[in-house]
Design an enzyme around this catalytic site. Structure first.
Site, short mmCIF file in Angstrom:
data_model
loop_
_atom_site.label_atom_id
_atom_site.label_comp_id
_atom_site.label_asym_id
_atom_site.label_seq_id
_atom_site.Cartn_x
_atom_site.Cartn_y
_atom_site.Cartn_z
N ASP A 10 0.78 -1.17 0.08
CA ASP A 10 0.21 -0.02 -0.09
C ASP A 10 0.86 1.22 -0.13
OD1 ASP A 10 -2.31 1.40 0.02
OD2 ASP A 10 -2.05 1.70 2.36
N ASP A 12 -0.28 5.33 0.57
CA ASP A 12 -0.44 6.33 1.75
C ASP A 12 -0.59 5.63 2.92
OD1 ASP A 12 -1.09 8.63 2.90
OD2 ASP A 12 -2.39 9.07 1.74
N ASP A 207 -1.27 -0.35 5.90
CA ASP A 207 -1.64 0.38 7.31
C ASP A 207 -3.04 0.21 7.48
OD1 ASP A 207 -2.26 2.17 4.95
OD2 ASP A 207 -2.77 3.46 6.62
#
Length: 274
Positions: A10, A12, A207
Site C-alpha cells: 500500500d 499512503d 496500514d
C-alpha cells in the site's frame, strides 16, 4: 535472479504520509529492486493513471516504473472486460479510471450503458449522480472501484471517498454495488498474478485493517501491518482477523534479520507480533 517471494505494498500510510516520505521507505524499495524481489504498489485511488503515480514517487526519490503500479481502476477495468468484453460504461471518475477502461476495450457513453462505474472525483456533480441513479434503475449494473468511505488528503484532513458516493446511488436504487478494489479478492488475485507468486509467497504490506490486511488474510497471503497510517496497535482487538506481523514502520524491515524473518515466516523478538 528473480525471487519467489513478492510484495504487494500500500502507499499512503506505508510509503508516504500526505506529501512526506516515511523514513526507510526509499531504502526498502531500493532493497527490493537491488535483490530482485517482485513488488507492486497497490492503491485504491482510481484518480491517477500509472504514469502520474510514478511521477509522484519520483519526486519523492523513489524510482520505480509503471509496471510497479496496480490500481483499483486497473482491477475494475480488467474485471469488466472479463465479464463483458468491449462493453460500455457511464463513468463518474477521473483520468486513471477512464484510461484503464479504454485500455481494456471499454467505451465511455452517456446513455444506456452496460455498467455505471463510480470512482473518486474532486468535482462530482449531483446531476451526474442523478443520471447514474436512473441508469441503474433501467438495468445498468453498478460498479465501484472501491468502497472506501473517505480518503486522506495531503493537508491531514479527509475527503469523501468512492464508498460515500456509491452509497447515495445504492440508497436511491436499492441496488448494491460490486467492488473490485481492496479488499476484494478480484484485485488481490489479479495483483498476485502480476507478481507471478503463489499465495503463501505473497506478502501484503499495509496500514489499514479493513482493506490491506483483510484482503491479504482472505487470500492466504502473509500480512504485515505498519502503524504509520490509519491503524493503532490498540485497534487490533476490534477485529476477528489479525495480521501475521505488526511493525512500527517500514524502516523496521531494514533492521538485521527482520526482513528475512518475514520472508521465511519466522518470529523475530524485535518485531511486534499480533
Amino acid at each position: 535472479m528473480k525471487k519467489d517471494t513478492g510484495f504487494l505494498i500500500d502507499m499512503d500510510g506505508v510509503i508516504y504520509r500526505g506529501g512526506e516520505l516515511i523514513p526507510g521507505a526509499k531504502e526498502f524499495i531500493e532493497k527490493l529492486i537491488r535483490e530482485d524481489y517482485p513488488f507492486l504498489f497497490l492503491t485504491n485511488n482510481s484518480q491517477r493513471n500509472c504514469r502520474d503515480v510514478v511521477a509522484k514517487l519520483h519526486r519523492m526519490g523513489i524510482h520505480v516504473q509503471e509496471k510497479h503500479i496496480f490500481t483499483c481502476a486497473i482491477a475494475t477495468a480488467r474485471y469488466l472486460a472479463s465479464q463483458k468484453p468491449n462493453g460500455t460504461a457511464f463513468v463518474i471518475g477521473e483520468g486513471g479510471l477512464l484510461t484503464a477502461l479504454h485500455q481494456n476495450g471499454y467505451s465511455i457513453v452517456d446513455d444506456d450503458p452496460d455498467y455505471v462505474v463510480i470512482g473518486e472525483g474532486r468535482t462530482i456533480l449531483l446531476e451526474s449522480v442523478d443520471k447514474a441513479i436512473n441508469m441503474v434503475m433501467r438495468g445498468a449494473k453498478l460498479i465501484a472501484t472501491n468502497l472506501d468511505p473517505y480518503c486522506p488528503s495531503s493537508n491531514g484532513t479527509i475527503r469523501s471517498g468512492c464508498g460515500a458516493f456509491v452509497s447515495m446511488i445504492e440508497l436511491a436504487t436499492e441496488r448494491k454495488a460490486f467492488s473490485a478494489g481492496k479488499p476484494s479478492p478480484v484485485m488481490m488475485r489479479l495483483a498476485k498474478a502480476e507478481l507471478g507468486t503463489r499465495s503463501f509467497q505473497t506478502i501484503m504490506l499495509g496500514d489499514t485493517m479493513e482493506t490491506d490486511i483483510l484482503g491479504g488474510v482472505q487470500m492466504g497471503f502473509k500480512t504485515v501491518l505498519t502503524l504509520t497510517g490509519s491503524t493503532d496497535i490498540g485497534d487490533l482487538e476490534d477485529f476477528a482477523y489479525q495480521p501475521d506481523y505488526v511493525i512500527q514502520s517500514i524502516e523496521e524491515l531494514l533492521e538485521k534479520g527482520a526482513f528475512e524473518a518475514i520472508i521465511k515466516g519466522e518470529a523475530k523478538p524485535e518485531l511486534v507480533f499480533a
